[in-house]
Scaffold this active site. Structure first.
Site, PDB file in Angstrom:
ATOM      1  N   ASP A  57      14.758  45.679  37.394  1.00 24.61           N
ATOM      2  CA  ASP A  57      14.494  46.360  39.000  1.00 24.61           C
ATOM      3  C   ASP A  57      15.193  47.311  39.257  1.00 24.61           C
ATOM      4  OD1 ASP A  57      12.246  44.696  38.916  1.00 24.61           O
ATOM      5  OD2 ASP A  57      13.076  43.346  40.364  1.00 24.61           O
TER       6      ASP A  57
HETATM    7  N1  URA Z   1      13.602  39.151  37.735  1.00 28.63           N
HETATM    8  C1  URA Z   1      13.509  39.947  38.900  1.00 28.63           C
HETATM    9  O1  URA Z   1      12.903  39.788  39.922  1.00 28.63           O
HETATM   10  N2  URA Z   1      13.826  41.230  38.799  1.00 28.63           N
HETATM   11  C2  URA Z   1      14.591  41.693  37.725  1.00 28.63           C
HETATM   12  O2  URA Z   1      14.854  42.733  37.456  1.00 28.63           O
HETATM   13  C3  URA Z   1      14.817  40.848  36.596  1.00 28.63           C
HETATM   14  C4  URA Z   1      14.108  39.376  36.623  1.00 28.63           C
END
Ligand code: URA
Length: 244
Positions: free
Chosen positions: A102
């Site tokens: 993310d």
């Molecule tokens: N899980 C998440 O919620 N975000 C990420 O970036 C990776 C795994």
């Protein structure tokens, strides 16, 4: 014409832009199987040995780059600021991310040119472990640990067994997943009435972030590459050719 263009091959190996490597070629610094080749458009035969300034080049079919993604970068080419901006000097055109992080998350992000490797690393069948460090709004408890182990229902489908290991301060924890569903870590905690305020990926299968500084990228070592291929049942030889 068979074989890859010399300028494209040298650029793909990370030796510079097409323009820069063409200059090296025209200067007579590149030998193809013992012969100086001054034409950047020369097609390099499959089994050729290529040298730059007398030094043999490892003719790689595939590249794998490990990035320490900082927060604030998007795992996408289309949106910005893009993680690709942090991969300068690597053959970015052919590199794809192995899963996503993310925008607000940081840590290990692997890129590869090998589609089969990417597929296997991201397919839950191969159960490649992904290890995360998380900071939470509330402390984790033994019930959360049990729920992670047993699986949590996300959009009607249970998650694979996951480990949740609280640290000394139980608002911090490590999470180990065997799959990589959309926003999975955050959604698993939300389902438990908690919220992730910081997320960092520490490891992917045999690869660890180690002390790679934030914002920097490096190629995998030959040992890391071999371990990665082995982890998903592929032969490491499928990654390279023409070892010199
Ligand atoms: N899980 C998440 O919620 N975000 C990420 O970036 C990776 C795994």
């Amino acid at each position: 014409m068979k074989g890859e263009r010399l300028d494209r091959l040298l650029a793909r190996l990370g030796l510079g832009s097409r323009k820069e490597v063409a200059r090296l070629v025209r200067a007579g610094r590149v030998l193809v199987t013992g012969e100086a080749v001054r034409d950047p458009g020369f097609h390099v035969p499959e089994e050729a040995e290529v040298r730059l300034d007398g030094k043999p080049l490892l003719l790689r079919r595939h590249h794998h780059v490990l990035l320490h993604k900082p927060g604030g970068y998007v795992t996408s080419r289309a949106e910005g600021p893009s993680v690709y901006a942090l991969l300068q000097g690597f053959p970015t055109r052919d590199l794809s991310p192995v899963g996503r992080l993310d925008k607000d998350a940081e840590g290990l992000l692997l890129f590869t040119t090998d589609g089969e490797l990417l597929h296997r690393l991201t397919h839950p069948r191969h159960k490649v472990k992904k290890r995360y460090l998380v900071h939470l709004e509330k402390p984790v408890n033994p019930e959360d640990q049990r729920a992670f182990r047993e699986g949590i229902l996300l959009e009607g489908r249970k998650t694979l067994p996951a480990e949740l290991i609280p640290l000394k301060d139980p608002t911090w924890a490590e999470v180990v997943l065997l799959e990589g569903r959309f926003h999975q870590v955050k959604r698993m905690f939300l389902a438990r009435g908690n919220r992730v305020v910081y997320l960092k990926r520490l490891a992917l299968g045999p690869l660890a972030l180690g002390d790679l500084p934030r914002g920097e990228a490096r190629p995998l070592t030959p040992g890391e590459e071999a371990a990665l291929y082995q982890a998903v049942g592929l032969s490491p030889e499928s990654a390279s050719r023409g070892l010199t």
